[in-house]
Design an enzyme around this catalytic site. Structure first.
Site, mmCIF file in Angstrom:
data_model
loop_
_atom_site.group_PDB
_atom_site.id
_atom_site.type_symbol
_atom_site.label_atom_id
_atom_site.label_comp_id
_atom_site.label_asym_id
_atom_site.label_seq_id
_atom_site.Cartn_x
_atom_site.Cartn_y
_atom_site.Cartn_z
ATOM 1 N N ASP A 8 0.853 -1.182 0.000
ATOM 2 C CA ASP A 8 0.000 0.000 0.000
ATOM 3 C C ASP A 8 0.889 1.232 0.000
ATOM 4 O OD1 ASP A 8 -2.042 -1.796 0.170
ATOM 5 O OD2 ASP A 8 -2.793 -1.133 2.127
ATOM 6 N N ASP A 129 -15.626 -4.138 -1.393
ATOM 7 C CA ASP A 129 -15.318 -3.892 0.022
ATOM 8 C C ASP A 129 -16.625 -3.864 0.786
ATOM 9 O OD1 ASP A 129 -12.667 -3.554 -0.827
ATOM 10 O OD2 ASP A 129 -12.996 -1.417 -1.183
#
EC number: 5.3.1.16
Length: 240
Positions: A8, A129
């Site tokens: 990330d 998500d």
């Protein structure tokens, strides 16, 4: 089963968030390409890269970092975070990225998703998500009324091949993943499911493999040495 260690990116650095909260961020390295090299040395063949700045504000702040990762070679790389138009898709694919992940835009502009899947086929993945079974968008800040499993069924119908499914409540907590939802998703024909969020134990890797999950993303657990990446890859490949 495939393993995708996660990188990330925020401000060009390798970081991890807890439950997607930008105020709960740990910095692990200023050199993303070096992390990619280390993952490759541990046996990784794949990489899951998220541009957190892109997800937040749509910029290409981490494009150079992603280019450097791609130039390491020898890894199949999927990239997500702020990909909202075809130009961004092309930029990443031209860079050598193997697959791009559409998140919020897949929910808010389904016709665009259909068009991109028809054009780029398996190079388009969808990030789903979810919190309490409902899809979250816009950096997980907004919970929609769309049921995540129902949406995955729609994705099959338009030809989506790969879904990265994240249980937000588990992400970054190091307390385990939601095996129950992946069991449900594994019963959907025609989808490659990538499990993401909270994977912290070797037994979860084994369980996901046994239920036929296509791939698993490991993040915080390998950065904090709760899991050993080399061992995880061996388990996933059935070589442990």
């Amino acid at each position: 089963m495939q393993i995708f260690p996660a990188i990330d990116l925020r401000g060009g650095q390798v970081v991890r968030l807890t439950q997607g909260d930008y105020d709960q961020m740990d910095i692990y390295s200023p050199d993303p390409a070096d992390i990619a090299r280390k993952f490759k040395a541990a046996g990784a063949k794949n990489l899951h890269v998220v541009d957190l700045d892109g997800a937040k504000d749509g910029t290409l702040a981490n494009f150079d970092a992603i280019r450097a990762i791609v130039q390491e070679g020898g890894l199949f790389i999927e990239v997500g975070g702020g990909i909202r138009d075809e130009e961004r898709i092309r930029q990443y694919l031209d860079l050598g990225v193997g697959r791009v992940i559409l998140g919020t835009v897949a929910i808010t502009n389904f016709s665009f998703l259909k068009e991109m899947v028809a054009k780029y086929k398996e190079k388009i993945a969808v990030g789903v998500d979810a919190k309490d079974g409902f899809i979250a968008i816009n950096g997980w800040k907004e919970i929609t009324g769309t049921k995540s499993v129902d949406f995955c069924k729609e994705l099959v119908e338009i030809g989506v091949k790969t879904v990265i499914y994240t249980d937000i409540s588990k992400d970054g907590e190091l307390k385990g993943t939601n095996l129950e939802i992946y069991k449900t998703l594994s019963e959907l024909d025609g989808l490659d499911i990538v499990a993401s969020g909270g994977i912290s134990f070797e037994r979860e890797i084994t369980a996901l493999k046994e239920m036929g999950t296509y791939a698993a993303i490991v993040g915080k657990a390998i950065y904090t040495d709760k899991l050993d990446l080399k061992r995880v890859i061996q388990l996933a490949e059935g070589n442990a």
